[in-house]
Design a protein around this motif. Sequence first.
Motif, PDB file in Angstrom:
ATOM      1  N   ARG A  94      10.585  -1.521   4.041  1.00 11.26           N
ATOM      2  CA  ARG A  94       9.903  -0.232   3.845  1.00 11.26           C
ATOM      3  C   ARG A  94       9.322  -0.106   2.439  1.00 11.26           C
ATOM      4  O   ARG A  94       9.411   0.935   1.805  1.00 11.26           O
ATOM      5  N   LEU A  95       8.747  -1.195   1.975  1.00 13.09           N
ATOM      6  CA  LEU A  95       8.165  -1.239   0.630  1.00 13.09           C
ATOM      7  C   LEU A  95       6.809  -0.542   0.619  1.00 13.09           C
ATOM      8  O   LEU A  95       5.958  -0.810   1.469  1.00 13.09           O
ATOM      9  N   ARG A  96       6.627   0.348  -0.344  1.00  9.48           N
ATOM     10  CA  ARG A  96       5.371   1.077  -0.507  1.00  9.48           C
ATOM     11  C   ARG A  96       5.057   1.227  -1.981  1.00  9.48           C
ATOM     12  O   ARG A  96       5.956   1.317  -2.811  1.00  9.48           O
ATOM     13  N   LEU A  97       3.769   1.305  -2.274  1.00  8.21           N
ATOM     14  CA  LEU A  97       3.346   1.641  -3.626  1.00  8.21           C
ATOM     15  C   LEU A  97       3.594   3.117  -3.863  1.00  8.21           C
ATOM     16  O   LEU A  97       3.393   3.939  -2.965  1.00  8.21           O
ATOM     17  N   ARG A  98       4.004   3.453  -5.040  1.00  8.16           N
ATOM     18  CA  ARG A  98       4.093   4.875  -5.403  1.00  8.16           C
ATOM     19  C   ARG A  98       2.674   5.371  -5.635  1.00  8.16           C
ATOM     20  O   ARG A  98       1.802   4.617  -6.060  1.00  8.16           O
ATOM     21  N   ARG A  99       2.434   6.612  -5.335  1.00  8.83           N
ATOM     22  CA  ARG A  99       1.095   7.194  -5.364  1.00  8.83           C
ATOM     23  C   ARG A  99       0.350   6.904  -6.669  1.00  8.83           C
ATOM     24  O   ARG A  99      -0.816   6.536  -6.661  1.00  8.83           O
ATOM     25  N   SER A 100       1.001   7.047  -7.802  1.00  9.16           N
ATOM     26  CA  SER A 100       0.318   6.858  -9.087  1.00  9.16           C
ATOM     27  C   SER A 100      -0.192   5.429  -9.278  1.00  9.16           C
ATOM     28  O   SER A 100      -1.146   5.205 -10.017  1.00  9.16           O
ATOM     29  N   ARG A 155      12.291  -6.462  -7.241  1.00  7.44           N
ATOM     30  CA  ARG A 155      13.342  -5.839  -8.062  1.00  7.44           C
ATOM     31  C   ARG A 155      12.741  -5.238  -9.327  1.00  7.44           C
ATOM     32  O   ARG A 155      13.026  -4.097  -9.693  1.00  7.44           O
ATOM     33  N   GLU A 156      11.875  -5.999  -9.995  1.00 11.04           N
ATOM     34  CA  GLU A 156      11.275  -5.514 -11.245  1.00 11.04           C
ATOM     35  C   GLU A 156      10.312  -4.348 -11.001  1.00 11.04           C
ATOM     36  O   GLU A 156      10.315  -3.366 -11.742  1.00 11.04           O
ATOM     37  N   LEU A 157       9.497  -4.440  -9.968  1.00  7.34           N
ATOM     38  CA  LEU A 157       8.560  -3.356  -9.657  1.00  7.34           C
ATOM     39  C   LEU A 157       9.298  -2.072  -9.292  1.00  7.34           C
ATOM     40  O   LEU A 157       8.868  -0.973  -9.651  1.00  7.34           O
ATOM     41  N   PHE A 158      10.408  -2.209  -8.608  1.00  4.21           N
ATOM     42  CA  PHE A 158      11.233  -1.048  -8.255  1.00  4.21           C
ATOM     43  C   PHE A 158      11.817  -0.424  -9.526  1.00  4.21           C
ATOM     44  O   PHE A 158      11.790   0.793  -9.698  1.00  4.21           O
ATOM     45  N   ARG A 159      12.303  -1.260 -10.423  1.00  2.25           N
ATOM     46  CA  ARG A 159      12.861  -0.763 -11.696  1.00  2.25           C
ATOM     47  C   ARG A 159      11.813  -0.058 -12.542  1.00  2.25           C
ATOM     48  O   ARG A 159      12.101   0.892 -13.244  1.00  2.25           O
ATOM     49  N   GLN A 160      10.575  -0.541 -12.469  1.00  2.08           N
ATOM     50  CA  GLN A 160       9.480   0.069 -13.224  1.00  2.08           C
ATOM     51  C   GLN A 160       8.970   1.352 -12.566  1.00  2.08           C
ATOM     52  O   GLN A 160       8.144   2.048 -13.137  1.00  2.08           O
ATOM     53  N   GLY A 161       9.429   1.644 -11.356  1.00  2.07           N
ATOM     54  CA  GLY A 161       8.994   2.840 -10.654  1.00  2.07           C
ATOM     55  C   GLY A 161       7.647   2.705  -9.973  1.00  2.07           C
ATOM     56  O   GLY A 161       7.050   3.687  -9.565  1.00  2.07           O
ATOM     57  N   ARG A 162       7.157   1.478  -9.816  1.00  2.92           N
ATOM     58  CA  ARG A 162       5.851   1.258  -9.191  1.00  2.92           C
ATOM     59  C   ARG A 162       5.918   1.257  -7.672  1.00  2.92           C
ATOM     60  O   ARG A 162       4.913   1.518  -7.013  1.00  2.92           O
ATOM     61  N   ILE A 163       7.075   0.897  -7.127  1.00  2.00           N
ATOM     62  CA  ILE A 163       7.214   0.844  -5.669  1.00  2.00           C
ATOM     63  C   ILE A 163       8.477   1.592  -5.233  1.00  2.00           C
ATOM     64  O   ILE A 163       9.373   1.833  -6.036  1.00  2.00           O
ATOM     65  N   SER A 164       8.510   1.918  -3.951  1.00  2.00           N
ATOM     66  CA  SER A 164       9.712   2.487  -3.357  1.00  2.00           C
ATOM     67  C   SER A 164      10.069   1.620  -2.150  1.00  2.00           C
ATOM     68  O   SER A 164       9.251   0.830  -1.685  1.00  2.00           O
ATOM     69  N   GLY A 165      11.265   1.772  -1.661  1.00  2.00           N
ATOM     70  CA  GLY A 165      11.687   1.004  -0.501  1.00  2.00           C
ATOM     71  C   GLY A 165      13.194   0.933  -0.421  1.00  2.00           C
ATOM     72  O   GLY A 165      13.909   1.564  -1.207  1.00  2.00           O
ATOM     73  N   SER A 222       0.843  -1.185   0.000  1.00  2.00           N
ATOM     74  CA  SER A 222       0.000   0.000   0.000  1.00  2.00           C
ATOM     75  C   SER A 222       0.884   1.243   0.000  1.00  2.00           C
ATOM     76  O   SER A 222       2.088   1.163   0.214  1.00  2.00           O
ATOM     77  N   GLU A 223       0.256   2.365  -0.226  1.00  2.00           N
ATOM     78  CA  GLU A 223       0.985   3.623  -0.249  1.00  2.00           C
ATOM     79  C   GLU A 223       1.314   4.096   1.162  1.00  2.00           C
ATOM     80  O   GLU A 223       2.354   4.698   1.396  1.00  2.00           O
TER      81      GLU A 223
END
Length: 100
Positions: free
Chosen positions: A72-78, A40-50, A18-19
């Motif tokens: 500290r994984l979170r969804l990016r707002r978008s 790793r892939e979601l982070f590279r795509q810019g979908r998550i932060s952490g 979640s965000e």
Amino acid sequence: MSPKLSPALLMSVLCQLSESQPRSLDELSGRRENNLLAIRELFRQGRISGVLRDDPLGAEDAAGPLLCHAERLRLRRSYACQVEELNERVPAPEWGLIRV
């Protein structure tokens, strides 16, 4: 044999984040190795932060360094709105029931 990265795996990890509520790798359901690849892939795509930690032994695959931990994984707002919308459309699984 290494795990395969699939759209279903990516969506599985996305739907657990979640965000507003940060989560760590240890809090996610599913196989650890699969989740690390998806993170790793979601982070590279810019979908998550952490905070992601690369494997200390330098292990890597064709896509680059492998991860050993993530926190500290979170969804990016978008992407948070898209995942919330998807969770509302997909009914929760009925555990313990077998359908034939």
